[in-house]
Design an enzyme around this catalytic site. Structure first.
Site, mmCIF file in Angstrom:
data_model
loop_
_atom_site.group_PDB
_atom_site.id
_atom_site.type_symbol
_atom_site.label_atom_id
_atom_site.label_comp_id
_atom_site.label_asym_id
_atom_site.label_seq_id
_atom_site.Cartn_x
_atom_site.Cartn_y
_atom_site.Cartn_z
ATOM 1 C CE LYS A 1 2.667 1.533 6.303
ATOM 2 N NZ LYS A 1 1.652 1.274 5.265
ATOM 3 N NE ARG B 1 4.368 -8.816 10.627
ATOM 4 C CZ ARG B 1 3.650 -7.690 10.618
ATOM 5 N NH1 ARG B 1 2.381 -7.711 11.017
ATOM 6 N NH2 ARG B 1 4.183 -6.554 10.225
ATOM 7 C CD GLU C 1 -2.649 -1.084 2.635
ATOM 8 O OE1 GLU C 1 -3.478 -0.172 2.784
ATOM 9 O OE2 GLU C 1 -2.406 -1.950 3.500
#
Length: 656
Positions: A348, A338, A109
Site C-alpha cells: 500500500k 499466500r 482492514e
C-alpha cells in the site's frame, strides 16, 4: 507514458497469417477453377493417406505424434471450479473439523484497496463456506481509526460482490468494542494482562539482545508483576484519557520466557489512539489490537474454520491462548500459503507513492494489481477465480510471475468474449477500381469457435483503413502483407487487394494514403489465394462506420521481475513505455452491438445481480491486436478502450 502516432509497432501484434484469420478467410473464397479443383482433389487424397497412416499408427504400440498446441489446448478438460475444496489442503482442513454448520470470515482492514493476493483469501474463505453449505462473514477489522476511510469500506464490499460472493453478514470489530473491553478487564482479573509504561526501545530490549555488544536473554517488563488491582486502575485511566498515546499499553501476560515464539512475548492488547472513530465517534480513547481482537471476534461469530495465511502461523498459539484464558469458544485457525505476484509491487505504501508522484492515474490504474485496477483493466471476475483455483491451496507461498497470470487470463478470454476488428494506427486505403458508391455487407462472426455468440454485418466499401504495420513502402520476400505490387487478403472479403501507389506527408515522412485495386479475377481465370490476410474497417456513412476510439495499451509498469530489489528504490525501475496511447484508433460497427449485449462473459457478480456491470464488462478480442474492454472514462463523445492482455506474451519483460 508514451503516445503512439507514428509507425512504431505493438510488440505482440501477429505479423503474418493468423490461424483463425485463415479459417474465416476460407469462407469468403469464390468457386474454384478446374485447375484448382484438381489441386483440391490431390490435396484430399493426400489428407486421406495421412488419416489412414494415423489410424495405423494408433493401432501399434508406438507413441503417436504429438498434437499441435492449439489441439492440445482444445482437448484439455475444463478444471472443476470446486477442485481446491474437494482435494488437498482445504479438504484436510474440513476433515480435521467436520462441523455440520460451517462458518468462515474474511476480515480485511479498511485502510486500503485489496490487491490480487487478497483474491485468494476471498476465494478460500467465501468459497469454503459456500462449498460446504455454510456461511461467510465480511468483517471489517476497524480497530485503527488513524488509517480507515469510508471509501475503502465501500470498495472492499463492492469487489467481493463483483467476484460473485455474498456475505452472510457484514460486521465490524467495532461492533464488539464494549464486549472486548469487558474481556480485557476479565483478563486482568485472571492475571493474564498488565498495564505497561515502557518505551519502544525498552520493549525491544526485553526481547533479548542478539549482537555481541548487547547480548542478553529475554526478561520481563518491570510492570509485569504489578498488583492486579493496580493494573485494573491504570487500564481504566487509559480509557478515561489520562494518558497520551504511547505512554501506556495493556499487554498480555503470555509466557514465562520459556517459548521461542515471538507471538507469545507479552503482546499488546490495547493502545491509546487520540483519534475519533468512524463508527463510535469519540467514545473511545483506547483501541484493541489485532492480536487481541481477531480471535475473540471469531469466537463471538462462532467461526468454525479461521483460515488465514502462513504469516499468522505463530499467531495460532496466542490465538488459542487468549480464547482459553478468558474461557470463550475457540475456533480452529489454520494457515495456507499466500499468493504473491512478481514483477510488480503490492505494498500500500509503495502504490500510494506511485499515485502521489503521478506515475499512475490512481489506485485503479490498469498497470497495477489492485483488484479495482484489474477490474478497470477488464479482467473478468471469473478469470481471477479460475486462476486461484488453477494454483490450488497449499501451505507453500505462491510466487507467480505476472506473465503466468496474464496467460491464464488470455486462455479464459479466448472462449468467452466476442471478436471484432479494431485498427489502432490507421492508414487510409482507396480501392480505385471500385465505384465511388460501392458498398456491400459482409458477415463477421462474433465467435468463430462459439456460434451462440452470433454474427453481424459490416460494410465493405471503396475506402478502408488498415494498420500502419501492415504496409511497407518496399516489397520484400519475407513480408506477406501490403506493399507496392503485392497483394493481401482482407478478412471476410472475397478477393484480395493489390497496392498500386501511396502518398506521404513530406513533413512527417509518414504514409497518409495507399491506392490499391480489387483483384477480382476475370471470368475463367484462376483465383490466386493471398499468402496473408489482414483486418480492416471500412468508411460508410450509411453504417456510421468506422467508430472512432482511443486505444490504450498497458505494458508492465516495471522493467525487472523484482522491482523492490532495484537500487536505490523501485521508482527507478519504471518503464517509460508502460502506457502507449493510440488516439486515432478505429473500430468496426460490431462494437455497438457488443456494448449493448454486455457483460462479456456474463458470470460471477456481473451475472447474479450483486453488482451493476460497468463499462469494463464490454470485453472483446480485437483481432490480431489483443483483448480489450471499454474504460470507465468513456463518454458519449469519446470511447476509450483498455487492452486487457495481448494475443501472446510480450517479447519484452512482463508486458503480455
Amino acid at each position: 507514458m508514451a503516445e503512439q502516432n507514428g509507425d512504431s509497432s505493438m510488440a505482440d501484434k501477429v505479423k503474418d497469417t493468423v490461424g483463425d484469420a485463415m479459417e474465416m478467410a476460407e469462407e469468403a473464397l469464390p468457386t474454384r477453377s478446374k485447375k484448382s479443383k484438381k489441386k483440391d482433389k490431390k490435396a484430399a487424397e493426400k489428407a486421406a493417406k495421412k488419416e489412414q497412416y494415423a489410424k495405423e499408427a494408433k493401432a501399434t504400440p508406438k507413441k503417436a505424434p504429438a498434437k499441435p498446441a492449439n489441439e492440445q489446448q482444445a482437448a484439455m478438460p475444463t478444471r472443476d471450479p470446486d477442485a481446491m475444496f474437494k482435494e488437498g489442503w482445504l479438504d484436510e482442513v474440513r476433515k480435521e473439523r467436520p462441523e455440520p454448520d460451517v462458518y468462515t470470515r474474511f476480515p480485511p482492514e479498511p485502510n486500503g484497496y485489496l490487491h490480487i493476493g487478497h483474491s485468494k483469501a476471498i476465494a478460500v474463505n467465501f468459497g469454503f463456506a459456500r462449498y460446504h453449505g455454510g456461511k461467510c462473514y465480511l468483517r471489517f477489522d476497524d480497530t485503527n481509526p488513524e488509517a480507515e476511510e469510508e471509501k475503502f469500506f465501500t470498495a472492499i464490499e463492492d469487489i467481493i460482490r463483483w467476484l460473485g460472493f455474498k456475505p452472510y453478514q457484514i460486521t465490524y470489530s467495532s461492533d464488539n468494542f464494549d464486549k472486548l473491553y469487558d474481556l480485557a478487564e476479565q483478563l486482568i482479573h485472571r492475571d493474564g494482562a498488565y498495564v505497561c509504561h515502557c518505551t519502544d526501545e525498552q520493549i525491544k530490549d526485553q526481547r533479548g539482545g542478539t549482537d555481541e555488544k548487547n547480548k542478553h536473554p529475554r526478561f520481563g517488563c518491570k510492570h509485569r508483576d504489578r498488583p492486579i488491582e493496580e493494573s485494573l486502575a491504570e487500564f481504566r485511566a487509559m480509557k478515561e484519557g489520562k494518558y497520551k498515546p504511547r505512554e501506556a499499553f495493556l499487554r498480555m501476560k503470555q509466557d514465562d520466557f520459556v517459548t521461542g515464539n515471538p507471538q507469545m512475548w507479552d503482546l499488546a492488547a490495547y493502545r491509546i489512539i487520540d483519534q475519533p472513530h468512524h463508527r463510535t465517534g469519540t467514545k473511545w480513547k483506547i483501541y484493541p489490537t489485532y492480536d487481541f481482537t481477531h480471535c475473540l471476534c471469531d469466537s463471538f461469530e462462532h467461526i468454525t474454520h479461521s483460515l488465514c495465511t502462513v504469516e499468522f502461523i505463530n499467531s495460532r498459539e496466542s490465538y488459542e491462548w487468549l480464547c482459553d484464558k478468558v474461557e470463550v469458544y475457540k475456533p480452529m485457525q489454520r494457515e495456507y500459503g499466500r499468493l504473491n505476484l512478481t514483477g510488480t509491487v503490492l505494498s500500500k505504501r509503495k502504490i500510494a507513492r506511485l499515485v502521489k508522484e503521478g506515475k499512475v492515474f490512481d489506485w485503479d490504474d490498469p498497470r497495477l494489481y489492485t483488484l479495482v485496477a484489474l477490474r478497470r483493466r477488464g479482467v473478468p471476475p471469473g478469470a481471477i477465480l479460475s486462476f486461484v483455483n488453477e494454483l490450488g491451496v497449499t501451505t507453500a507461498r505462491s510466487n507467480i510471475q505476472t506473465v503466468r497470470f496474464e496467460s491464464s487470463i488470455r486462455k479464459y478470454l479466448e472462449m468467452t468474449v466476442p471478436r471484432l476488428m479494431v485498427i489502432t494506427d490507421p492508414i487510409k486505403v482507396t480501392i480505385d477500381n471500385l465505384p465511388e458508391d460501392y458498398e456491400e455487407e459482409v458477415e463477421n462472426a462474433f465467435g468463430p469457435k462459439n456460434v451462440e455468440m452470433g454474427s453481424h454485418q459490416m460494410p465493405f466499401t471503396r475506402t478502408v483503413y488498415i494498420e500502419r504495420d501492415d504496409f511497407r513502402e518496399t516489397a520484400s520476400k519475407d513480408f506477406f502483407r501490403l506493399a507496392p505490387g503485392a497483394s493481401v487478403g482482407l478478412l471476410k472479403v472475397t478477393y484480395p487487394i493489390i497496392c498500386t501507389s501511396f502518398e506521404k506527408d513530406n513533413a512527417t515522412g509518414l504514409v497518409t494514403e495507399i491506392h490499391a485495386t480489387y483483384d477480382k479475377p476475370a471470368e475463367g481465370e484462376t483465383f490466386k489465394k493471398p499468402k496473408a490476410y489482414i483486418h480492416w474497417v471500412a468508411e460508410s456513412s450509411k453504417h456510421s462506420s468506422p467508430i472512432k476510439v482511443e486505444a490504450r495499451v498497458f505494458n508492465s509498469l516495471f522493467k525487472s521481475d523484482n522491482p523492490e530489489a532495484v537500487e536505490p528504490n523501485f521508482m527507478v525501475d519504471i518503464r517509460e513505455d508502460s502506457l502507449v496511447t493510440y488516439p486515432n484508433a478505429l473500430a468496426e460497427v460490431g462494437l455497438t452491438e457488443i456494448r449493448r449485449r454486455a457483460p462479456w462473459p456474463e458470470e460471477a457478480g456481473e451475472a447474479n445481480g450483486e453488482v451493476k456491470p460497468g463499462p469494463e464488462s464490454v470485453r472483446f478480442q480485437a483481432m490480431r491486436v489483443g483483448y480489450f474492454c471499454v474504460d470507465r472514462e468513456t463518454t458519449a463523445e469519446k470511447i476509450i478502450l483498455n487492452r486487457i492482455v495481448g494475443l501472446k506474451e510480450d517479447a519484452g519483460k512482463g508486458g503480455a
